[in-house]
Enzyme design. Structure first.
Site, short mmCIF file in Angstrom:
data_model
loop_
_atom_site.label_atom_id
_atom_site.label_comp_id
_atom_site.label_asym_id
_atom_site.label_seq_id
_atom_site.Cartn_x
_atom_site.Cartn_y
_atom_site.Cartn_z
N GLU A 195 7.89 4.42 8.45
CA GLU A 195 7.68 4.14 9.88
C GLU A 195 7.74 5.39 10.74
O GLU A 195 7.09 5.48 11.77
CB GLU A 195 8.74 3.15 10.36
CG GLU A 195 8.56 1.78 9.76
CD GLU A 195 9.70 0.86 10.13
OE1 GLU A 195 9.59 0.14 11.11
OE2 GLU A 195 10.72 0.88 9.41
N ALA A 254 11.29 -2.03 7.51
CA ALA A 254 12.42 -1.19 7.93
C ALA A 254 12.55 0.08 7.08
O ALA A 254 13.66 0.58 6.90
CB ALA A 254 13.73 -1.99 7.92
N SER A 255 11.45 0.60 6.57
CA SER A 255 11.47 1.84 5.78
C SER A 255 12.58 1.78 4.73
O SER A 255 13.28 2.77 4.49
CB SER A 255 11.67 3.06 6.69
OG SER A 255 10.69 3.10 7.68
N ARG A 256 12.75 0.62 4.10
CA ARG A 256 13.94 0.39 3.30
C ARG A 256 13.73 0.43 1.80
O ARG A 256 14.68 0.60 1.04
CB ARG A 256 14.57 -0.96 3.69
CG ARG A 256 13.65 -2.17 3.39
CD ARG A 256 14.27 -3.47 3.88
NE ARG A 256 15.45 -3.81 3.13
CZ ARG A 256 15.46 -4.35 1.92
NH1 ARG A 256 14.33 -4.63 1.32
NH2 ARG A 256 16.59 -4.63 1.32
N GLY A 267 0.82 -1.21 0.00
CA GLY A 267 0.00 0.00 0.00
C GLY A 267 0.85 1.25 0.00
O GLY A 267 0.39 2.33 -0.32
N GLN A 268 2.13 1.08 0.36
CA GLN A 268 3.01 2.25 0.43
C GLN A 268 3.29 2.81 -0.94
O GLN A 268 3.63 3.98 -1.10
CB GLN A 268 4.30 1.88 1.18
CG GLN A 268 5.41 1.23 0.35
CD GLN A 268 5.19 -0.25 0.09
OE1 GLN A 268 4.08 -0.72 -0.08
NE2 GLN A 268 6.25 -1.01 0.05
N ALA A 283 16.53 10.37 -1.74
CA ALA A 283 15.38 9.88 -0.95
C ALA A 283 15.83 9.22 0.36
O ALA A 283 16.94 8.70 0.48
CB ALA A 283 14.57 8.88 -1.78
N LYS A 284 14.92 9.29 1.33
CA LYS A 284 15.10 8.59 2.61
C LYS A 284 13.82 7.80 2.89
O LYS A 284 12.78 8.08 2.29
CB LYS A 284 15.28 9.60 3.74
CG LYS A 284 16.52 10.48 3.64
CD LYS A 284 16.53 11.51 4.76
CE LYS A 284 17.82 12.32 4.76
NZ LYS A 284 17.83 13.33 5.85
N GLY A 285 13.89 6.89 3.84
CA GLY A 285 12.70 6.12 4.23
C GLY A 285 11.72 7.01 4.99
O GLY A 285 12.13 7.87 5.76
#
Lengths: 158, 329, 458
Positions: free
Chosen positions: B290, B86-88, B46-47, B285-287
């Site tokens: 979370e 892990a927002s990876r 869904g992200q 970009a970054k995660g």
């Protein structure tokens, strides 16, 4: 076994069901219409929502024999074949879906709301969708989607 | 009596698996019609990873977003990814995707260089065509280059990409290690109204301002911020899986007893995106996935203190906890 | 170079499929002849299985297969791997799977479960992870209730000189925070469908967030690999039966479209059992968890206790921080040791603190295994450090904004694990947040930046 006649998305069906068979089981298991989801089977989440004679119901709590002869709409049958309903388009354009699991039920809840109230405020939308859970979006973009659809649909019918 | 108060909470969130060692790989194949297929092993929960990875590949390949098709459904046919956690994915799969697209583009440049009699380093890719820099008339379409590559040059136009931050073993004495790819930052503001008679807390306004490094798709980033904020709101005010901890009897077993926020629970939300590019991330970009769930609880608890002068050190801030805290004041 | 596609609000790749109901989730794959799976779960939180008789269940008409621990080639999985697919002898939490049944329909499967004879000698469980740390607490696992990080029963971070830091401090502020257990409550429950295909292939329709990782895990369960079992004496290895001759490429996971995860689907919940039953029965097998099962027995965010002791100067600078954090793991390790590390490595919050000593414990209890959930170890630590920040500011009669401006990370700062930071932006973000929320910051805070400490520090 009992005979059940119903119309789903414009198509007539005659099937046999048990006394305890729910509408959700009929749709998913017998007719292979899978947009209504079994999110909880307890009537809490709203992912199984469908329209029965234009009324929003939770199909997991609806005994299938109680919809004898009625017209069921799921999100697959919301628009004419080959078309996309303004609500569906608005959910797409306003990022109202994330994982997509609650989306079919959410769109039908929105349809039921707009049928009764074509010009809802954000508060009206919140009340209208309060029986449908979403864990991904935080609801903001879902509400945006319904408002956007209502504006478009009013313009179209005007 | 109803008292209002405000509170803030700030923080950081690491991108990638704690300690590293989590690979993601990607494969980009250029199709005969000049479109591309991106194959990755990560899941879309869904992200929106299919969307943003397609955007990154399209950017590198000078294509439209719609021309990149994404395959991620079968382990048999996808390269390794340690998963969507892990927002990876934006960072790690993003780097793998960019590398794969660049490698595919390099093959296009080699073949086009031979056709156009130009050095691959003098070529650029735009709008489905490879041009010689500075000469808009010397070009070949991507589909023509793929045709030549396949039927004349015996070449497959496929690029592979891989990224993994090496595993960093923590020192058992000091914990020294290099555990993350990059850090994202978040700041939040909550305004609440506390009813001192009933103990009910209503969040009136919540502002979230989070650092995505570079928002590959700002609306999807906003979606992550809004969704995370509401999940955090649930944790702050209503959710507890073991309400009679440590007793596990009477544990909620349905979504009425385990209440998560509904449309009726959400305040006026503002989701704002900050972009402080990461040094190594794809396009900076970054995660973000979370990070957003972490700040509502402390911001709301701090706002409750501002409103009624009591500290809650246990979540959730249920009416019962608020009233007990007021009583013991 | 100007970007053309990156940074644009293109519509979701899967958006139209989601709104038209075309998206197929794992449960939407309907294969004729699929058997329904139901699982007998332990009715008690701790005990020893004294007798287990499945014969009557097997003879119920319509039952295709019944499996117990005896049918699992390598009955241990998870990160360590310490979790049995089906209980061997010792039950460690209420709801732990003991027997799995595949039958023609749900009613038949439930009837079969009811015919299973199960005798468990109940033992005293422990539910509170603080109590579980006591020497005389009932043992959840034979090796003890506190997870070992190498030679230590904790993961620790030591940075600077903690004693010197506290000596330098003007005020000491100590508080304990509790973060409760939380459930992901993703709307798609756990579901798995395993389908035996031609040529010995097994296809598993999964809700996994990490199917490549789970493929390795499932392979380890179906085919004994000696090095896959890390010497835990309570996991038995058996000759490979079910998965005899199985190679890695003989298993395929189909998924990638997940109805919400939030960390809840990083652990295998159902794929192992459907795979075993499909291999044994030769028929497609589907296990759909009920919402009740999902809430009661799926992984969750374990409960945390976090004690923070801060040494603070009168001007608001934190000069020393000691942290003790205790995480409930449930009965098995799963990702909990990693969650604790994540918490401990980030336990200063977004603040540069020159002297830090933090210890994190991971403690086993007789509950279902906890595991990852959105925010991992930082959700509880953010709660604790940010309420602590306001408490310190309140104690010093300082504005909570100013306290944060004084202590937050800047570019070039070291984290307590020794990583040098770049791309830091907290000061700038707080300045904007203040503007957006109508908070007037004093000029000295407005003039600060995340540039290296020195010139602009206060």
């Amino acid at each position: 076994m009992h005979l059940l006649k119903l119309t789903v998305n414009g198509q007539n069906y005659e099937i046999t069901v048990q006394l305890k068979t729910t509408l959700l089981e009929v749709l998913r298991d017998k007719l292979q219409i899978t947009s209504p989801k079994a999110g909880c089977n307890q009537g809490d989440c709203g992912t199984c929502s469908v329209l029965v004679d234009s009324i929003l119901v939770k199909s997991c709590l609806t005994n299938s024999l109680s919809v004898q002869g009625k017209k069921i709409i799921t999100v697959e049958g919301l628009a004419k074949p080959g078309e996309v309903h303004p609500l569906q388009q608005a959910f797409h354009e306003n990022y109202g879906a994330q994982c997509g699991f609650c989306t079919p039920g959410m769109i039908l809840a929105a349809k039921a709301l707009l049928d009764k109230n074509p010009n809802p405020t954000r508060e009206d939308v919140k009340v209208g969708l309060s029986g449908n859970l979403c864990r991904c979006t935080g609801y903001t973009k879902i509400i945006d989607s319904v408002i956007a659809a209502s504006e478009k649909m009013v313009t179209v019918t005007d | 009596m109803k008292n209002r108060g405000t509170g803030i909470a700030i923080g950081h969130y690491p991108t990638g698996q704690n300690g590293g060692g989590d690979p993601s790989q990607a494969m980009v194949k250029i199709q005969p019609d000049g479109s591309a297929v991106l194959t990755v092993g990560s899941c879309d929960l869904g992200q929106g990873c299919k969307t943003i990875l397609a955007q990154m590949a399209a950017e590198v390949l000078g294509m439209e977003y719609e021309q990149v098709k994404v395959i991620n459904h079968s382990v048999d046919n996808t390269p390794m990814s340690s998963g969507s956690y892990a927002s990876r994915v934006t960072y790690v799969d993003g780097k793998a995707t960019v590398e794969a697209a660049e490698n595919a583009r390099e093959i296009l440049f080699q073949v086009a260089g031979e056709i156009l009699e130009a050095s691959p380093s003098d070529l650029i890719i735009e709008n489905g065509k490879v041009f010689v820099k500075g000469d808009r008339k010397r070009f070949k379409t991507i589909s023509k280059i793929v045709e030549v590559a396949t039927y004349e040059k015996h070449k497959q136009v496929v690029g592979l990409g891989h990224f993994m931050k090496d595993f960093s073993k923590p020192d058992p004495e000091t914990g020294e290690c290099d555990p993350f790819c990059t850090l994202s930052w978040g700041v939040s503001f909550a305004e609440v109204e506390v009813d001192t008679d009933t103990g009910e807390v209503e969040v009136l306004r919540f502002v979230s301002y989070y650092d995505a490094g570079k928002a590959i798709n700002p609306m999807l980033v906003e979606g992550q911020i809004q969704g995370g904020s509401v999940m955090g709101l649930g944790a702050a005010l209503m959710e507890d899986l073991h309400p009679y901890y440590p007793n596990i009897e009477h544990q909620p077993d349905n979504l009425s007893d385990y209440s998560i926020p509904t449309t009726m629970d959400i305040p006026d939300f503002e989701a704002l995106i900050y972009e402080c590019p990461s040094t190594e991330g794809p396009y900076g970009a970054k995660g973000i996935g979370e990070l957003s769930a972490n700040y509502p609880s402390p911001a709301i608890i701090n706002a409750i203190h501002d409103a009624i002068g009591v500290w809650l050190t246990e979540l959730p801030a249920s009416p019962e906890k608020v009233l007990r805290a007021l009583e013991s004041q | 170079m100007t970007l053309k596609v990156v940074g644009q609000n293109v519509l979701r790749y899967d958006g139209l499929a989601h709104v038209t109901g075309e998206t197929h989730f794992a449960d939407d794959v309907i294969i004729p002849g699929t058997l329904t799976v139901k699982v007998l779960r332990s009715p008690v939180s701790k005990g020893k299985i004294m007798n287990l008789d499945i014969r009557a269940a097997m003879s119920v008409p319509g039952v295709a297969s019944v499996i117990t621990a005896d049918d699992v080639p390598c009955n241990g999985y998870g990160h360590i791997p310490d979790q049995p697919v089906l209980v061997e002898e010792m039950v460690r939490y209420k709801g732990e799977p003991i027997v799995a049944v595949a039958a023609v329909d749900e009613d038949t499967a439930i009837e079969a479960l009811e015919k299973i004879q199960l005798g468990i000698e109940e033992e005293e469980p422990v539910f509170d992870h603080i109590q579980a740390m006591m020497p005389d607490a009932p043992k959840v696992r034979p090796e003890g209730n506190i997870h070992m990080f190498g030679k230590y029963p904790f993961r620790q971070v030591k940075f600077g000189d903690i004693d010197a830091g506290f000596r330098e401090a003007d005020v000491i502020i100590e508080n304990t925070y509790r973060h409760p257990s939380l459930e992901h409550a993703q709307l798609e429950p756990m579901v798995s469908q395993a389908v035996p295909e031609a040529g010995g292939k097994l296809t598993v329709y999964t809700v996994s967030q990490a199917p490549h990782f789970h493929l390795e895990e499932l392979y380890g369960i179906l085919k004994v690999k000696k090095n896959n079992v890390s010497g835990k004496h309570w996991i038995t290895e058996k000759g490979s039966r079910t998965g005899q001759g199985l190679e890695f490429g003989d298993i395929n996971f189909i998924g990638g479209t997940v109805g919400g995860g939030f960390g809840g689907k990083n652990d295998m919940h159902a794929d192992h059992i459907t795979a075993l039953l499909a291999l044994k029965s030769g028929q497609p097998c589907k296990w759909r968890w009920t919402r009740e099962e999902d809430l009661l027995y799926s992984t969750y965010r374990g409960c945390w206790y976090i004690t923070i002791k801060d040494g603070v100067k009168k001007d608001g600078r934190i000069v020393a921080r000691k942290i003790k954090t205790i995480r409930e793991s449930g009965a098995y390790a799963s990702s909990n040791p990693h969650v604790v590390e994540h918490n401990i490595f980030n336990s200063t919050g977004p603040y540069f603190i020159p002297n830090v000593h933090s210890r994190g414990y991971c403690v086993y209890t007789n509950k279902p295994p906890a595991s990852s959930m959105r925010g991992f170890g930082l959700t509880p630590s953010t709660f604790a450090t940010e309420v602590q920040a306001n408490k310190i500011a309140s104690e010093l009669s300082m504005d909570p904004w100013e306290f944060r401006f004084k202590n937050v990370y800047r570019n070039g700062d070291l984290t307590s694990t020794g990583s040098k930071l770049d791309s830091v932006a907290l000061i700038e973000m707080m300045q904007t947040l203040a503007e957006k929320t109508g908070v007037t910051l004093p000029d000295r805070l407005k003039q600060m930046s995340s540039a290296k400490r020195g010139g602009n520090s206060i």
